[in-house]
Design an enzyme around this catalytic site. Structure first.
Site, short mmCIF file in Angstrom:
data_model
loop_
_atom_site.label_atom_id
_atom_site.label_comp_id
_atom_site.label_asym_id
_atom_site.label_seq_id
_atom_site.Cartn_x
_atom_site.Cartn_y
_atom_site.Cartn_z
N ASP A 30 0.85 -1.19 0.00
CA ASP A 30 0.00 0.00 0.00
C ASP A 30 0.89 1.24 0.00
O ASP A 30 1.93 1.25 0.67
CB ASP A 30 -0.93 0.02 1.22
CG ASP A 30 -2.16 0.85 0.97
OD1 ASP A 30 -3.26 0.28 0.81
OD2 ASP A 30 -2.03 2.10 0.90
N ARG A 150 -16.82 -9.10 -5.55
CA ARG A 150 -18.28 -8.86 -5.53
C ARG A 150 -18.82 -8.94 -4.11
O ARG A 150 -20.00 -9.19 -3.89
CB ARG A 150 -18.97 -9.92 -6.39
CG ARG A 150 -18.43 -9.94 -7.79
CD ARG A 150 -18.66 -11.29 -8.42
NE ARG A 150 -19.81 -11.26 -9.32
CZ ARG A 150 -20.34 -12.35 -9.84
NH1 ARG A 150 -19.85 -13.54 -9.57
NH2 ARG A 150 -21.36 -12.26 -10.66
N LYS A 202 -19.35 -7.06 -13.87
CA LYS A 202 -19.20 -6.41 -12.56
C LYS A 202 -19.97 -5.08 -12.52
O LYS A 202 -20.68 -4.77 -11.57
CB LYS A 202 -17.71 -6.19 -12.27
CG LYS A 202 -17.40 -5.21 -11.18
CD LYS A 202 -17.75 -5.74 -9.81
CE LYS A 202 -17.83 -4.63 -8.79
NZ LYS A 202 -18.07 -5.07 -7.46
N HIS A 240 -44.99 -11.14 -5.11
CA HIS A 240 -45.10 -11.76 -6.44
C HIS A 240 -43.80 -12.50 -6.72
O HIS A 240 -42.72 -11.96 -6.45
CB HIS A 240 -45.35 -10.65 -7.48
CG HIS A 240 -45.61 -11.18 -8.85
ND1 HIS A 240 -44.63 -11.75 -9.62
CD2 HIS A 240 -46.76 -11.24 -9.58
CE1 HIS A 240 -45.16 -12.13 -10.77
NE2 HIS A 240 -46.45 -11.84 -10.77
N CYS A 256 -19.25 1.97 -4.71
CA CYS A 256 -19.54 1.05 -5.82
C CYS A 256 -20.80 1.44 -6.57
O CYS A 256 -20.74 1.82 -7.72
CB CYS A 256 -19.70 -0.36 -5.27
SG CYS A 256 -18.37 -0.84 -4.19
N ARG A 323 -17.91 6.99 2.51
CA ARG A 323 -17.67 7.39 1.12
C ARG A 323 -18.96 7.50 0.33
O ARG A 323 -19.78 6.60 0.34
CB ARG A 323 -16.72 6.39 0.44
CG ARG A 323 -15.29 6.58 0.88
CD ARG A 323 -14.38 5.58 0.25
NE ARG A 323 -14.67 4.23 0.74
CZ ARG A 323 -14.07 3.15 0.25
NH1 ARG A 323 -13.19 3.25 -0.72
NH2 ARG A 323 -14.36 1.96 0.74
N1 SAJ Z 1 -29.56 1.07 -0.82
C1 SAJ Z 1 -30.85 1.58 -0.94
N2 SAJ Z 1 -31.87 0.70 -1.10
C2 SAJ Z 1 -31.66 -0.64 -1.15
C3 SAJ Z 1 -30.36 -1.15 -1.03
C4 SAJ Z 1 -29.31 -0.27 -0.86
O1 SAJ Z 1 -31.08 2.80 -0.89
O2 SAJ Z 1 -32.64 -1.37 -1.30
C5 SAJ Z 1 -28.43 1.99 -0.67
C6 SAJ Z 1 -27.72 1.81 0.67
O3 SAJ Z 1 -28.33 2.59 1.65
C7 SAJ Z 1 -26.32 2.30 0.31
C8 SAJ Z 1 -26.17 1.92 -1.16
O4 SAJ Z 1 -27.46 1.65 -1.63
O5 SAJ Z 1 -26.25 3.70 0.42
C9 SAJ Z 1 -25.27 0.75 -1.47
O6 SAJ Z 1 -25.38 -0.26 -0.50
P1 SAJ Z 1 -25.42 -1.83 -0.83
O7 SAJ Z 1 -25.45 -2.55 0.46
O8 SAJ Z 1 -26.49 -2.15 -1.77
O9 SAJ Z 1 -24.08 -2.11 -1.67
P2 SAJ Z 1 -22.51 -1.88 -1.40
O10 SAJ Z 1 -22.10 -0.65 -2.16
O11 SAJ Z 1 -22.14 -1.93 0.03
O12 SAJ Z 1 -21.92 -3.18 -2.13
C10 SAJ Z 1 -22.22 -3.41 -3.51
C11 SAJ Z 1 -22.64 -4.86 -3.68
N3 SAJ Z 1 -23.22 -5.06 -5.02
C12 SAJ Z 1 -24.38 -5.71 -5.20
O13 SAJ Z 1 -25.04 -6.16 -4.31
C13 SAJ Z 1 -24.80 -5.89 -6.63
C14 SAJ Z 1 -21.44 -5.78 -3.47
O14 SAJ Z 1 -21.77 -7.13 -3.75
C15 SAJ Z 1 -20.29 -5.34 -4.38
O15 SAJ Z 1 -19.13 -6.14 -4.19
C16 SAJ Z 1 -19.94 -3.92 -4.00
O16 SAJ Z 1 -21.08 -3.10 -4.26
C17 SAJ Z 1 -18.75 -3.48 -4.83
O17 SAJ Z 1 -17.63 -3.43 -4.29
O18 SAJ Z 1 -18.91 -3.27 -6.03
#
Ligand code: SAJ
Length: 432
Positions: A30, A150, A202, A240, A256, A323
Site C-alpha cells: 500500500d 463482488r 461487474k 409476487h 460502488c 464514502r
Molecule cells: N440502498 C438503498 N436501497 C436498497 C439497497 C441499498 O437505498 O434497497 C443503498 C444503501 O443505503 C447504500 C447503497 O445503496 O447507500 C449501497 O449499499 P449496498 O449494500 O447495496 O451495496 P454496497 O455498495 O455496500 O456493495 C455493492 C454490492 N453489489 C451488489 O449487491 C450488486 C457488493 O456485492 C459489491 O461487491 C460492492 O457493491 C462493490 O464493491 O462493487
C-alpha cells in the site's frame, strides 16, 4: 505461492488475510505508510466483522507482511481503488501506477490479476500495454485475468468464500491458473469468460441495483403524493414470485453503486439514458429530503434556530464507511441554512464536523430527529427519554426503521420517507 497484493483496502486486505491464513506467503502493498505500519502491528484500519482476528492471525503467522513497494512474487493481484472524477469519468491513475510498479518484478510463469472495478476494455487497453513492457508473452509466459470482487461490506469474509467468482482470462490457461489460485478459499462456483465481459458484468451488477433503487425512490415520491405507504406497497408487490423492488432511502452511497454506473455512461454516453436517469434520481434524494425537513420545521415558527439531530452518517448500516454517503450531501444542504443547528450521532465513526459522542447532548432541545442510517444501535435507543429531552417532537424516519405506532404513542410527530398520510390504512407494514 508468494502473492503480492497491491492495495490494502476493503478488498485487498481481506483477500490478503484470506490467502495468508490458507498457507500462502503474502506481501501486501500500500502506498499509505500508516496503513502498512498498522497492518504490520497486526491491527486494521477499517471496520469489518472478524477482519481484525483474521489479519492478526495472518500477520502473527508471518504469512502476511505489508510493504510500500512491490517485490518479486508468483502472483500479483491489483485491488486498488477506481474512483470517479468530478465530471464522472473513471479515474484509473491508481490502477495504472500499480500495474507499472510490478513490471520490473515480472518473470516467466507469473500471474497478474486485476480485481479493481474497471471500465469495459481496461485489461485490453490499459493493463496489457503496460505489462508488455516486460517482454513476456501474454497467455504463455505471463498469465493475465480480470476477476472482480463482488463482496458486500459488512459480510466480506463470508462472501469472499461463498460468492460465485468470474474470471475473465486473456486465454483459457490464464483463467485456469487464476481459478486454481482462488480455489484456495473460494467455495462458490467459478465461471470463465473474457476480460471485457467480466469487467462489464461487474459494472452491470451494481448498475442493476442502482436502477432498481432509483425505481424505489421514484415510487416513494409517487406514494407520498398519493397518500400511500410505499414500504407496504413494495412489501406486497415483492410477494409476487417475479418482483423484487429494492428499498427507497435518502440516496445511494458507497464507493460502488453510486460510482460504477458512470463507467458505463462514460463508455456509451449516447446509449445510457435509463442508467443516467437512475443516477440522477438517486442523487436528487438528499434534496428531496432537505425540502421535506424544511416543510416539517416550517410549521413551528416560535423558535428561530432549529436543532436537527441526524442519526447516522455512513453510507449504509453497521459500517464505518462514509464514502459517497448521501447523508453527507444532506448535511451540506442543511448547513447552508443558517436557521438550522446540526448535530450528528453515529457510533460507527470517530470524527466529523457536528459529531456528538454523547446522545444526551445530541437530543437536548432538538426539534427534529432524522433517522438517516438504520444502524442496529438506533433501534434500541430510549425514545421515551429522547421525547422528554427534545424541544419540538419531530421524527423523520428515512428508512422505515422505527415502529410508527410506538412513536406516536410516545407523542412524537412521526413522518417517514415515502409514507403518505392521506391513506386510511396507517398500519406499519412490518406488523402485518
Ligand atoms: N440502498 C438503498 N436501497 C436498497 C439497497 C441499498 O437505498 O434497497 C443503498 C444503501 O443505503 C447504500 C447503497 O445503496 O447507500 C449501497 O449499499 P449496498 O449494500 O447495496 O451495496 P454496497 O455498495 O455496500 O456493495 C455493492 C454490492 N453489489 C451488489 O449487491 C450488486 C457488493 O456485492 C459489491 O461487491 C460492492 O457493491 C462493490 O464493491 O462493487
Amino acid at each position: 505461492m508468494k502473492i503480492c497484493i497491491l492495495g490494502l483496502g476493503y478488498i485487498g486486505l481481506p483477500t490478503a488475510a484470506m490467502f495468508a491464513t490458507h498457507g500462502h506467503k503474502i506481501i501486501g502493498v500500500d502506498v499509505n505508510e500508516n496503513i502498512v505500519d498498522t497492518i504490520n502491528l497486526a491491527k486494521i484500519h477499517i471496520e469489518e466483522p472478524f477482519l481484525d482476528i483474521l489479519v492478526q492471525g495472518a500477520v502473527r503467522s508471518g504469512n502476511l507482511i505489508a510493504r510500500t513497494t512491490p517485490e518479486e512474487a508468483d502472483v500479483f493481484i491489483i485491488a486498488v481503488p477506481t474512483p470517479i472524477t468530478e465530471n464522472k469519468k473513471a479515474d484509473m491513475r491508481y490502477v495504472i501506477s500499480a500495474a507499472e510498479s510490478i513490471v520490473p518484478f515480472l518473470k516467466e510463469g507469473n500471474m497478474v490479476v486485476l480485481e479493481s472495478t474497471s471500465p469495459p476494455g481496461t485489461v485490453e487497453k490499459i493493463i496489457i500495454p503496460i505489462l508488455k513492457k516486460c517482454a513476456l508473452e501474454m497467455g504463455t509466459q505471463l498469465f493475465v485475468a480480470y476477476s472482480p470482487e463482488r463482496v458486500l461490506p459488512g459480510r466480506i469474509l463470508i462472501e469472499l468464500v461463498e460468492n460465485n467468482r468470474i474470471i475473465g482470462g486473456v486465454n483459457r490457461k490464464s483463467a485456469e491458473l487464476v481459478r486454481d489460485l482462488y480455489k484456495t478459499f473460494v467455495r462458490g462456483e467459478i465461471f470463465f469468460t473474457d476480460p471485457a465481459t467480466a469487467e462489464t458484468t461487474k459494472l452491470i451488477e451494481n448498475t442493476f441495483r442502482d436502477v432498481n433503487i432509483a425505481f424505489a425512490n421514484e415510487l416513494a415520491i409517487i406514494c407520498e403524493n398519493l397518500g400511500i405507504n410505499v414500504w407496504e406497497v413494495i412489501e406486497l408487490a415483492n410477494k409476487h414470485p417475479r418482483v423484487n423492488v429494492h428499498q427507497p432511502g435518502p440516496g445511494v452511497g458507497g464507493h460502488c453503486i453510486a460510482v460504477d454506473p458512470w463507467f458505463l455512461v462514460e463508455a456509451q454516453p449516447e446509449l445510457t439514458t435509463l442508467i443516467r436517469t437512475s443516477r440522477n434520481i438517486n442523487d436528487s434524494m438528499p434534496l428531496y429530503v432537505y425540502n421535506k425537513i424544511n416543510s416539517l420545521l416550517s410549521i413551528d415558527t416560535t423558535r428561530e434556530k432549529k436543532v436537527i439531530t441526524v442519526l447516522g452518517l455512513t453510507y449504509k448500516p453497521n459500517v464505518d464507511d462514509i464514502r459517497e454517503s448521501p447523508v453527507i450531501e444532506l448535511i451540506n444542504l442543511l448547513e447552508k441554512n443558517k436557521d438550522y443547528e446540526i448535530r450528528i450521532l453515529d457510533p460507527h465513526i470517530r470524527e466529523c464536523k457536528y459529531l456528538y459522542n454523547n446522545p444526551e447532548h445530541a437530543f437536548a432541545d432538538s426539534d427534529l430527529v432524522v433517522l438517516a442510517v438504520n444502524h442496529d444501535v438506533f433501534k434500541n435507543l430510549d425514545y421515551d427519554k429522547i421525547y422528554a429531552q427534545m424541544g419540538s417532537k419531530n421524527i423523520l424516519d428515512l428508512r422505515n426503521a422505527l415502529d410508527k405506532g410506538k412513536m406516536v404513542k410516545f407523542g412524537f410527530n412521526y413522518s417517514c420517507l415515502g409514507w403518505g398520510t392521506k391513506s386510511l390504512s396507517a398500519n406499519n407494514c412490518t406488523t402485518h
